[in-house]
Each structure stands twice: as structure tokens, then as C-alpha cells.
Design a protein around this motif. Structure first.
Motif, PDB file in Angstrom:
ATOM      1  N   THR A 101      -5.345   5.169   5.873  1.00  0.00           N
ATOM      2  CA  THR A 101      -3.971   4.733   6.120  1.00  0.00           C
ATOM      3  C   THR A 101      -3.277   5.783   6.967  1.00  0.00           C
ATOM      4  O   THR A 101      -3.035   6.910   6.523  1.00  0.00           O
ATOM      5  CB  THR A 101      -3.214   4.521   4.794  1.00  0.00           C
ATOM      6  OG1 THR A 101      -3.933   3.572   3.997  1.00  0.00           O
ATOM      7  CG2 THR A 101      -1.812   4.006   5.054  1.00  0.00           C
ATOM      8  N   THR A 124       0.830  -1.202   0.000  1.00  0.00           N
ATOM      9  CA  THR A 124       0.000   0.000   0.000  1.00  0.00           C
ATOM     10  C   THR A 124       0.862   1.247   0.000  1.00  0.00           C
ATOM     11  O   THR A 124       0.578   2.221  -0.707  1.00  0.00           O
ATOM     12  CB  THR A 124      -0.917   0.016   1.231  1.00  0.00           C
ATOM     13  OG1 THR A 124      -1.682  -1.184   1.273  1.00  0.00           O
ATOM     14  CG2 THR A 124      -1.859   1.214   1.208  1.00  0.00           C
ATOM     15  N   LEU A 125       1.916   1.231   0.809  1.00  0.00           N
ATOM     16  CA  LEU A 125       2.874   2.339   0.887  1.00  0.00           C
ATOM     17  C   LEU A 125       4.207   1.835   0.343  1.00  0.00           C
ATOM     18  O   LEU A 125       5.047   1.322   1.098  1.00  0.00           O
ATOM     19  CB  LEU A 125       3.017   2.830   2.328  1.00  0.00           C
ATOM     20  CG  LEU A 125       1.729   3.330   2.997  1.00  0.00           C
ATOM     21  CD1 LEU A 125       1.977   3.618   4.479  1.00  0.00           C
ATOM     22  CD2 LEU A 125       1.195   4.576   2.287  1.00  0.00           C
ATOM     23  N   ALA A 150       4.463   6.440   5.381  1.00  0.00           N
ATOM     24  CA  ALA A 150       3.204   7.117   5.082  1.00  0.00           C
ATOM     25  C   ALA A 150       3.455   8.454   4.411  1.00  0.00           C
ATOM     26  O   ALA A 150       2.627   8.939   3.636  1.00  0.00           O
ATOM     27  CB  ALA A 150       2.388   7.313   6.351  1.00  0.00           C
ATOM     28  N   SER A 160       2.801  11.601  -0.032  1.00  0.00           N
ATOM     29  CA  SER A 160       2.451  10.213   0.263  1.00  0.00           C
ATOM     30  C   SER A 160       2.347   9.482  -1.064  1.00  0.00           C
ATOM     31  O   SER A 160       1.651   9.942  -1.973  1.00  0.00           O
ATOM     32  CB  SER A 160       1.112  10.124   1.011  1.00  0.00           C
ATOM     33  OG  SER A 160       1.208  10.717   2.290  1.00  0.00           O
ATOM     34  N   VAL A 176       0.972   6.175  -2.640  1.00  0.00           N
ATOM     35  CA  VAL A 176      -0.003   5.142  -2.283  1.00  0.00           C
ATOM     36  C   VAL A 176      -0.284   4.292  -3.511  1.00  0.00           C
ATOM     37  O   VAL A 176      -0.560   4.816  -4.595  1.00  0.00           O
ATOM     38  CB  VAL A 176      -1.316   5.783  -1.781  1.00  0.00           C
ATOM     39  CG1 VAL A 176      -2.321   4.709  -1.368  1.00  0.00           C
ATOM     40  CG2 VAL A 176      -1.043   6.733  -0.630  1.00  0.00           C
ATOM     41  N   THR A 196      -0.809   9.404   6.312  1.00  0.00           N
ATOM     42  CA  THR A 196      -0.692   9.932   4.953  1.00  0.00           C
ATOM     43  C   THR A 196      -1.172  11.381   4.901  1.00  0.00           C
ATOM     44  O   THR A 196      -1.886  11.850   5.788  1.00  0.00           O
ATOM     45  CB  THR A 196      -1.500   9.102   3.940  1.00  0.00           C
ATOM     46  OG1 THR A 196      -2.897   9.248   4.240  1.00  0.00           O
ATOM     47  CG2 THR A 196      -1.109   7.634   3.990  1.00  0.00           C
ATOM     48  N   ALA A 239      -5.893   5.823   0.978  1.00  0.00           N
ATOM     49  CA  ALA A 239      -5.014   6.704   1.758  1.00  0.00           C
ATOM     50  C   ALA A 239      -5.754   7.337   2.926  1.00  0.00           C
ATOM     51  O   ALA A 239      -5.154   7.634   3.965  1.00  0.00           O
ATOM     52  CB  ALA A 239      -4.438   7.781   0.852  1.00  0.00           C
TER      53      ALA A 239
END
Length: 358
Positions: free
Chosen positions: A298, A173-174, A179, A193, A195, A301, A295
Motif C-alpha cells: 500500500t 484499508t486505510l 497512508a 500508518s 491499516v 505507508t 501495508a
């Protein structure tokens, strides 16, 4: 050489849609055929079917799937305009809607009521996208009535649900492991960020570029002096997540990039300006809206800091075309993140190709 094709509007993009078998019959590669068909390299794409903009120089190649549980396999192509190239590095969510509608129109799936479910597989990203095409009464309406921001005329309602979209391109994801990251250009630092959900997206704060929340309607013009800087930052991020060895080698279409800021009114959670192929996007790439939604939940971020838990079920994104709403569905075994779009077939035709590709 004659090639059968459909011209379709998907969301806020226009795409030429080809069956894989139609291209295979030419004996040439898509990398060679598509630029010639679209009229590239030429800013006007005068001798081809491209529209001279990033949102109208797109192709979808599809076929009935042999994968278990999948109805349609499709591949998205971003065709260069001033370059004799095809970018296969990401998907276009807007154009994804053409795969579901095409399958319904061609009779590849049995029609349901009130919607027909078409399970599609995007080969660029390995992403499964569940499409729900409106078929009230078990048929496709002759006069569609679905509306959406960024499209003047109605189309068929197509809901796109990206199944567990996080990390499909890079595996995380990252993909930088953080982040937020700090990128430096000309002595200035920028928080960003990166993503990966739907497609990799670089998210930056609009305030870093002097774009105020109250002036969102002017961002398209105010961002012009910063376009070169934003593309350099996007290319640096591509190197940072392993999508390119050098900034010069980074693809034009991916990773995508946008700037975000707080909403100045209560009808949106965020204000956004996305870029595509180095220019301001007139609306919003669907894959970028998916990435922003992921995001938003998350921690740490740029997006999560702005919304602070206000968007558990989706986001309201103010774009240059209006407010786009995303959704999150966690009721089943999979997480679906998506958005409602409309699509319509504009023409069914035969393209005449003279000479070889490149």
C-alpha cells in the motif's frame, strides 16, 4: 455448573475453546461467564483457568456453520485479566487455528490428503479464513511434527489464508483516508500508518522511540518507558478511525499496535515488536502480520517505505520469537494473505463454575 471445553494451543497463544451450545446451556451470557471462568478480575487469575497474560487469556466459541460454503463459525474473545470485561472487537489469528483443528478432530469435515481444507467464518470481523490442516494419508497424525517460531514443541500444521482481508472492520484499508498520519503527544509528533487488514493495526517507526535496528533483541526491554505513550497513541487512533468516541473508551485489544524498523540482516524484510493489552507481545499476532503484509504493498505507508516492493509474495518478519513468514496468493478470484501456524489440543475437560458470573 459444569461446562465442557478444550484447552488448545493455537500458534503462540493458548485458548479455551467452547462449543456455542455448551455455553448456551448455562442460561448465562458469555460476557458474564468468561471472566468468572478465567478468574478475572485478578492479575493472577488464581480462581480460574486464565494464564495471567494476554496470550493465555483468550477464548474461542464455535459451531458448525449454516452459511453457504462455510464449515465453521467462530467468535474470538479476549478476556480481561485485571478487568471484569470481555473484548469482542477483533479476531486473534493464532487462536483462529483452533477452529480448523477442532473441526478436523470432531469429524465436522471430511478428511483430505495431504491436507484438509476447513473454511471458517470469524463473526468478530466478518472475515472468511481458509484453513489447511495437515492430514497426510487422509488422517490426523497422532504425533504432529509441525514447528514454528515461538512454540517449543511440535503441533499440527495449519495454514491460514485470510480471504480479501482489507477493510473488514472499518470498511477501508486505510481507515483514516491517508497512508500516514501524524499524532502528537507531549509536544512530540509521531508518523503512523493505520491499516485495517486482519484487524486494525497502528504501525509506528521504531526509530521514533529510540529503538535501533541493531538492538532488536533488546526492544522488548527498551520499549518499557514508552508503553504509556504507545497506548495513548493507539487510543487516539481508535478515535480517529471511529472505533471509540473517546480515548478512554477505546478497547484494550483493538486497534492493535506495533513498531517496525529495517532488518539488520538479510533473513528478514522488517523487524517488528507488537504490543498486546499494553505489554510487549512475545511473538506476533497473526492478524497484525496480515496487516503488515497488506501495508507492504500500500503506497506511502510506513511499511511500504521500508520494504519498497521487496515483499510482493509475502513478508519475512523478525519478531522476538524468530522470523515469521507471511504469504500472498493472487492466483484465484480472491486475494489470500496468510501465514503458516501450528496447533495442538492440550486437554479435553469439564470446567466447574461455582456461583454466578458477575
Amino acid at each position: 455448573m459444569d461446562i465442557e471445553a478444550r484447552w488448545m494451543r493455537g500458534g503462540t497463544s493458548k485458548c479455551w475453546v467452547f462449543e456455542a451450545s455448551a455455553l448456551a446451556r448455562t442460561g448465562d451470557t458469555a460476557d458474564s461467564l468468561l471472566p468468572r471462568l478465567f478468574g478475572s478480575p485478578d492479575a493472577r487469575q488464581l480462581d480460574g483457568v486464565g494464564g495471567g497474560t494476554s496470550t493465555t487469556s483468550k477464548a474461542v466459541i464455535l459451531e458448525r456453520s449454516e452459511r453457504d460454503g462455510i464449515d465453521v463459525d467462530f467468535t474470538f474473545a479476549q478476556v480481561g485479566i485485571e478487568e471484569d470485561t470481555v473484548d469482542w472487537g477483533s479476531n486473534c489469528g493464532n487462536c483462529s487455528t483452533t477452529a480448523g483443528l477442532f473441526a478436523v478432530e470432531r469429524g465436522w469435515v471430511p478428511l483430505g490428503e495431504p491436507v484438509t481444507r476447513v473454511t471458517t467464518y470469524n463473526t468478530n470481523t466478518g472475515q472468511v479464513i481458509v484453513q489447511r490442516v495437515a492430514t497426510p494419508g487422509g488422517r490426523l497424525p497422532e504425533a504432529p511434527t509441525g514447528t514454528m517460531p515461538g512454540a517449543v514443541f511440535p503441533g499440527h500444521d495449519v495454514g491460514l489464508g485470510f480471504v480479501d482481508p482489507a477493510g473488514r472492520t472499518t470498511g477501508a484499508t486505510l481507515p483514516t483516508g491517508s497512508a500516514q498520519d501524524v499524532f502528537t503527544r507531549d509536544g512530540r509528533t509521531h508518523r503512523a500508518s493505520v491499516v485495517d487488514a486482519g484487524a486494525p493495526l497502528v504501525v509506528l517507526s521504531a526509530e521514533d522511540f529510540g529503538l535501533r535496528a541493531a538492538d532488536h533483541a533488546q526492544w522488548v526491554h527498551q520499549v518499557e518507558p514508552h508503553l504509556a505513550a504507545l497506548d495513548e497513541l493507539r487510543r487516539a487512533a481508535a478515535v480517529g478511525i471511529g472505533m471509540a468516541d473517546t480515548t478512554a473508551a477505546a478497547a484494550r485489544a483493538v486497534p492493535k499496535i506495533c513498531v517496525v524498523g529495517p532488518s539488520s540482516t538479510g533473513d528478514a524484510d522488517l523487524q517488528v515488536l507488537a504490543l498486546a493489552m499494553g505489554r510487549p507481545h512475545p511473538a506476533m499476532p497473526v492478524t497484525s502480520s496480515v496487516a503488515l503484509t497488506v501495508a507492504s504493498w500500500t503506497a506511502g505507508t510506513v511499511v511500504e517505505e521500508l520494504v519498497r516492493g521487496r515483499a510482493e509474495d509475502g513478508l519475512r518478519l523478525r519478531t522476538p520469537a524468530g522470523v515469521l513468514r507471511t504469504f500472498t496468493d493472487r492466483t484465484g478470484a480472491d486475494v489470500l494473505v496468510g501465514v503458516g501456524r501450528t496447533a495442538r489440543t492440550l486437554a479435553t475437560t469439564v470446567l466447574h463454575l461455582s456461583g454466578a458470573g458477575r
